[in-house]
Design an enzyme around this catalytic site. Structure first.
Site, PDB file in Angstrom:
ATOM      1  N   HIS A 139      -4.268  -5.327  -9.107  1.00  0.00           N
ATOM      2  CA  HIS A 139      -5.246  -4.361  -8.599  1.00  0.00           C
ATOM      3  C   HIS A 139      -6.656  -4.910  -8.807  1.00  0.00           C
ATOM      4  CE1 HIS A 139      -6.654  -0.444  -7.352  1.00  0.00           C
ATOM      5  NE2 HIS A 139      -7.517  -0.484  -8.348  1.00  0.00           N
ATOM      6  N   ASN A 151       2.254  -5.234 -10.380  1.00  0.00           N
ATOM      7  CA  ASN A 151       1.244  -5.067  -9.339  1.00  0.00           C
ATOM      8  C   ASN A 151      -0.050  -5.728  -9.781  1.00  0.00           C
ATOM      9  OD1 ASN A 151       0.104  -4.003  -6.910  1.00  0.00           O
ATOM     10  ND2 ASN A 151      -0.810  -2.336  -8.072  1.00  0.00           N
ATOM     11  N   MET A 188       0.795  -1.224   0.000  1.00  0.00           N
ATOM     12  CA  MET A 188       0.000   0.000   0.000  1.00  0.00           C
ATOM     13  C   MET A 188       0.833   1.282   0.000  1.00  0.00           C
ATOM     14  SD  MET A 188      -2.821  -1.432  -0.357  1.00  0.00           S
ATOM     15  CE  MET A 188      -3.985  -0.084  -0.231  1.00  0.00           C
TER      16      MET A 188
END
Length: 187
Positions: free
Chosen positions: A110, A108, A91
């Protein structure tokens, strides 16, 4: 030889666990050498310890600058021969310091179909907007908030009136899609 990866996480670590399990089951060709967290108290530390993956906890507040924090992380990664960084519920926005040390080698996941609903609480954002379909995106990391080039996406239907079931469906897709996308790019 399998590429050496570091998984970065800040929370419970369900994606860390899924990646570890995929490697153990030989569904993901990678060597998970270290888990890095910015939250020493996060449950992901316990998960890493339980499966025998080294856990490195860095507290950003103990560094004078974000650059100093990331330089300490980079030194630890380089010491372990890490080739790729895999963000899994990490985060923090990464800066140019980390991006330059691992150019085009930070990815990443998401919980939305980017570019829709970037940032925190993507599932809540999607539900609040009344969309019927959301999803999961795997992307390369750049300086922005969930703005890097997309590697893979998969749609997930929102289960109306049931946030928990929707979140569970998204997590199942995350665990599958991340493994598939990483196998594609780590070759």
């Amino acid at each position: 030889m399998a590429p050496k990866i570091a998984v970065f996480a800040s929370g419970s670590g369900s994606n860390f666990q899924a990646l570890h399990n995929a490697i153990e089951a030989q569904k993901l060709n990678a060597e998970l050498v270290v888990m890095v967290t910015d939250k020493p108290e996060a449950f992901v530390v316990e998960r890493a310890n339980k499966v025998g993956v080294e856990a490195l906890a860095f507290s950003p507040k103990t560094y004078d600058t974000k650059a100093a924090y990331e330089q300490a992380v980079i030194a630890a990664l380089q010491q372990r021969g890490v080739e790729w960084i895999v963000l899994a519920g990490y985060m923090r926005l990464v800066s140019e310091v980390l991006l330059q040390a691992y150019p085009n080698r930070i990815v990443n996941i998401h919980p939305s179909l980017l570019p829709s609903f970037p940032g925190k609480d993507a599932i809540g954002q999607a539900i609040a907007h009344g969309v019927k379909v959301t999803g999961v995106t795997v992307h390369y990391v750049d300086e922005g908030m969930d703005t890097g080039p997309i590697i893979a996406q998969r749609a997930v239907n929102i289960i109306e009136g049931d946030v928990e079931a929707t979140e569970a469906a998204i997590h199942r897709v995350e665990h599958e899609l991340y493994t598939e996308a990483l196998n594609q790019i780590l070759k």
